[in-house]
Scaffold this motif. Structure first.
Motif, PDB file in Angstrom:
ATOM      1  N   VAL A   1      32.209  50.491  59.002  1.00  0.00           N
ATOM      2  CA  VAL A   1      31.480  50.945  58.568  1.00  0.00           C
ATOM      3  C   VAL A   1      31.000  51.651  59.562  1.00  0.00           C
ATOM      4  O   VAL A   1      30.185  51.240  60.017  1.00  0.00           O
ATOM      5  CB  VAL A   1      30.574  50.876  57.384  1.00  0.00           C
ATOM      6  CG1 VAL A   1      29.917  51.365  56.747  1.00  0.00           C
ATOM      7  CG2 VAL A   1      30.710  49.535  56.478  1.00  0.00           C
ATOM      8  N   ARG A   2      31.077  53.211  60.001  1.00  0.00           N
ATOM      9  CA  ARG A   2      31.390  53.569  60.392  1.00  0.00           C
ATOM     10  C   ARG A   2      30.748  55.591  60.012  1.00  0.00           C
ATOM     11  O   ARG A   2      30.720  55.912  59.336  1.00  0.00           O
ATOM     12  CB  ARG A   2      32.449  54.094  61.614  1.00  0.00           C
ATOM     13  CG  ARG A   2      33.444  54.488  61.212  1.00  0.00           C
ATOM     14  CD  ARG A   2      34.504  54.611  62.289  1.00  0.00           C
ATOM     15  NE  ARG A   2      35.548  54.948  61.375  1.00  0.00           N
ATOM     16  CZ  ARG A   2      37.320  54.410  62.100  1.00  0.00           C
ATOM     17  NH1 ARG A   2      36.526  53.900  62.935  1.00  0.00           N
ATOM     18  NH2 ARG A   2      37.804  55.520  61.394  1.00  0.00           N
TER      19      ARG A   2
ATOM     20  N   SER B   1      28.925  47.672  49.429  1.00  0.00           N
ATOM     21  CA  SER B   1      29.215  46.779  49.279  1.00  0.00           C
ATOM     22  C   SER B   1      30.443  46.385  49.389  1.00  0.00           C
ATOM     23  O   SER B   1      31.427  47.188  48.671  1.00  0.00           O
ATOM     24  CB  SER B   1      28.866  46.034  48.211  1.00  0.00           C
ATOM     25  OG  SER B   1      29.334  44.281  47.657  1.00  0.00           O
ATOM     26  N   ILE B   2      31.291  45.610  50.317  1.00  0.00           N
ATOM     27  CA  ILE B   2      32.323  45.536  50.727  1.00  0.00           C
ATOM     28  C   ILE B   2      32.859  44.101  50.901  1.00  0.00           C
ATOM     29  O   ILE B   2      31.870  43.670  51.777  1.00  0.00           O
ATOM     30  CB  ILE B   2      32.598  46.507  51.550  1.00  0.00           C
ATOM     31  CG1 ILE B   2      31.919  48.057  52.635  1.00  0.00           C
ATOM     32  CG2 ILE B   2      34.297  46.255  52.379  1.00  0.00           C
ATOM     33  CD1 ILE B   2      32.256  48.576  53.020  1.00  0.00           C
ATOM     34  N   THR B   3      34.261  43.827  50.272  1.00  0.00           N
ATOM     35  CA  THR B   3      34.254  42.392  50.721  1.00  0.00           C
ATOM     36  C   THR B   3      35.812  42.378  51.105  1.00  0.00           C
ATOM     37  O   THR B   3      37.021  42.487  50.682  1.00  0.00           O
ATOM     38  CB  THR B   3      34.224  41.676  49.069  1.00  0.00           C
ATOM     39  OG1 THR B   3      35.083  42.107  48.341  1.00  0.00           O
ATOM     40  CG2 THR B   3      32.857  40.731  48.828  1.00  0.00           C
ATOM     41  N   THR B   4      36.599  41.881  51.878  1.00  0.00           N
ATOM     42  CA  THR B   4      38.225  41.705  51.877  1.00  0.00           C
ATOM     43  C   THR B   4      38.461  39.365  52.389  1.00  0.00           C
ATOM     44  O   THR B   4      37.253  38.886  52.889  1.00  0.00           O
ATOM     45  CB  THR B   4      38.007  42.206  53.502  1.00  0.00           C
ATOM     46  OG1 THR B   4      37.501  41.345  54.690  1.00  0.00           O
ATOM     47  CG2 THR B   4      37.899  43.665  53.032  1.00  0.00           C
TER      48      THR B   4
ATOM     49  N   GLN C   1      25.657  56.519  46.274  1.00  0.00           N
ATOM     50  CA  GLN C   1      24.145  55.803  46.000  1.00  0.00           C
ATOM     51  C   GLN C   1      24.729  54.030  45.723  1.00  0.00           C
ATOM     52  O   GLN C   1      24.183  53.591  46.034  1.00  0.00           O
ATOM     53  CB  GLN C   1      24.004  56.110  44.107  1.00  0.00           C
ATOM     54  CG  GLN C   1      23.069  57.704  44.484  1.00  0.00           C
ATOM     55  CD  GLN C   1      21.300  57.334  45.349  1.00  0.00           C
ATOM     56  OE1 GLN C   1      21.365  57.694  46.684  1.00  0.00           O
ATOM     57  NE2 GLN C   1      21.333  56.729  45.006  1.00  0.00           N
ATOM     58  N   ARG C   2      26.127  54.106  46.045  1.00  0.00           N
ATOM     59  CA  ARG C   2      26.378  53.056  45.245  1.00  0.00           C
ATOM     60  C   ARG C   2      28.170  53.213  45.832  1.00  0.00           C
ATOM     61  O   ARG C   2      28.850  53.902  45.669  1.00  0.00           O
ATOM     62  CB  ARG C   2      26.736  52.490  44.037  1.00  0.00           C
ATOM     63  CG  ARG C   2      27.022  51.278  43.455  1.00  0.00           C
ATOM     64  CD  ARG C   2      26.110  50.011  44.206  1.00  0.00           C
ATOM     65  NE  ARG C   2      27.074  48.924  43.891  1.00  0.00           N
ATOM     66  CZ  ARG C   2      26.186  47.545  44.007  1.00  0.00           C
ATOM     67  NH1 ARG C   2      25.052  47.388  44.071  1.00  0.00           N
ATOM     68  NH2 ARG C   2      26.799  46.631  44.027  1.00  0.00           N
ATOM     69  N   ILE C   3      28.718  51.902  46.586  1.00  0.00           N
ATOM     70  CA  ILE C   3      30.254  52.312  46.905  1.00  0.00           C
ATOM     71  C   ILE C   3      30.353  50.417  46.810  1.00  0.00           C
ATOM     72  O   ILE C   3      29.776  49.238  47.745  1.00  0.00           O
ATOM     73  CB  ILE C   3      30.569  52.444  48.415  1.00  0.00           C
ATOM     74  CG1 ILE C   3      30.782  54.089  48.537  1.00  0.00           C
ATOM     75  CG2 ILE C   3      31.823  51.581  48.670  1.00  0.00           C
ATOM     76  CD1 ILE C   3      30.514  54.428  49.821  1.00  0.00           C
TER      77      ILE C   3
ATOM     78  N   ARG D   1      25.882  45.755  52.496  1.00  0.00           N
ATOM     79  CA  ARG D   1      26.522  43.975  52.590  1.00  0.00           C
ATOM     80  C   ARG D   1      27.664  44.053  52.609  1.00  0.00           C
ATOM     81  O   ARG D   1      28.627  44.762  51.538  1.00  0.00           O
ATOM     82  CB  ARG D   1      26.264  43.921  51.001  1.00  0.00           C
ATOM     83  CG  ARG D   1      24.869  44.751  50.504  1.00  0.00           C
ATOM     84  CD  ARG D   1      24.454  44.252  48.814  1.00  0.00           C
ATOM     85  NE  ARG D   1      23.251  44.700  49.134  1.00  0.00           N
ATOM     86  CZ  ARG D   1      22.681  44.572  47.717  1.00  0.00           C
ATOM     87  NH1 ARG D   1      23.571  44.437  46.243  1.00  0.00           N
ATOM     88  NH2 ARG D   1      21.395  45.872  47.070  1.00  0.00           N
ATOM     89  N   THR D   2      28.491  43.218  53.219  1.00  0.00           N
ATOM     90  CA  THR D   2      29.743  42.999  53.617  1.00  0.00           C
ATOM     91  C   THR D   2      29.970  41.123  53.535  1.00  0.00           C
ATOM     92  O   THR D   2      29.088  40.726  54.045  1.00  0.00           O
ATOM     93  CB  THR D   2      30.318  43.756  54.974  1.00  0.00           C
ATOM     94  OG1 THR D   2      29.478  42.694  56.433  1.00  0.00           O
ATOM     95  CG2 THR D   2      29.918  44.966  54.999  1.00  0.00           C
TER      96      THR D   2
END
Length: 259
Positions: free
Chosen positions: A255-256, A245-248, A199-201, A222-223
């Motif tokens: 994302v695959r 949601s991913i931030t770097t 549901q959420r990452i 969302r990146t």
């Protein structure tokens, strides 16, 4: 000092006693420090008053697994040597529902190696913090929170809420069925492989790549990447209730589909 092992070695550059004294001291030291090199395991068991186990550790590899019964069972392997100074030692204490693991390895030319296997009742949540030692955890259906400094974190076959943070070390999570996952590295790669659509990452890395593998479903991805490339190949839908949601700051984002 390596960030990927609980072994710690300190060497004195100038040893005033000379080569002859050093040779004499070496003759009396213990065997090589290795948890697999003949160290006899020690065991400890204790009951919990609540349903959460807190572990506070340093300078030791940790293996967390689920076990049978109502008690926490701990197995310890420890070896150490010192040419001069305090005798290396390992301590374990229980205060309430907290297990504290400490390794003392000081002196001149010291080597220590410690490993702990912790078996936790199946219905108990775990909150662990460690410094200078890798952590592996497997088989948990309850909430699992891991905090590491100079420590890699490896998680496999878990389905409860998952919260991971490593200040200096890679994070790897495989066969994860958790509906909610939080994972953050400050210096290290981050890999999450989901076995069931979450549901959420929320995943982030200050210095390292982030790879997320997802089962077939539509996701609101969302990146935010400051310095790196982004490659998203799963089905995207901004209206999806499944949010990734991913931030770097410095690293690539991938994302695959799970393969």
């Amino acid at each position: 000092m390596s960030a990927r092992t609980a072994s710690r070695t300190r060497r004195l550059a100038a040893f005033g006693a000379g080569a002859a004294a050093l040779a004499l001291l070496t003759t009396g030291c213990a065997g090589d420090a290795s948890a697999d090199g003949g160290a006899e395991p020690e065991h400890k068991s204790f009951a919990l008053s609540g349903r959460t186990l807190t572990v506070d550790s340093d300078d030791s590899r940790i293996e967390l697994v689920t076990g049978d019964g109502d008690e926490v069972r701990v197995t310890r392997w420890f070896t150490g040597r010192a040419l001069l100074g305090s005798t290396p030692r390992a301590d374990w204490t229980v205060e309430g529902d907290e297990l504290k693991l400490r390794v003392s390895c000081s002196g001149i030319v010291t080597t220590c190696d410690a490993e702990h296997r912790i078996e936790v009742p199946a219905d108990v949540a775990v909150s662990l913090r460690t410094q200078d030692g890798g952590v592996t955890a497997k088989g948990f259906t309850t909430p699992l929170t891991l905090r590491g400094s100079d420590a890699s974190l490896t998680v496999e076959d878990v389905s409860g809420p998952l919260d991971l943070h490593s200040a200096d070390g890679a994070i790897t999570a495989r066969s994860v069925s958790s509906s909610r996952v939080r994972a953050r590295t400050e210096d290290g790669s981050l890999t999450l492989a989901l076995a069931r659509a979450p549901q959420r990452i929320d995943a982030s890395s200050e210095d390292g790549s982030v790879t997320v593998e997802l089962p077939e479903a539509a996701y609101d991805v969302r990146t935010k990447v400051q310095d790196g490339r982004t490659n998203v190949s799963v089905l995207e839908d901004r209206a999806s209730s499944r949010v990734v949601s991913i931030t770097t700051q410095d690293g690539n984002v991938t994302v695959r589909p799970a393969g």
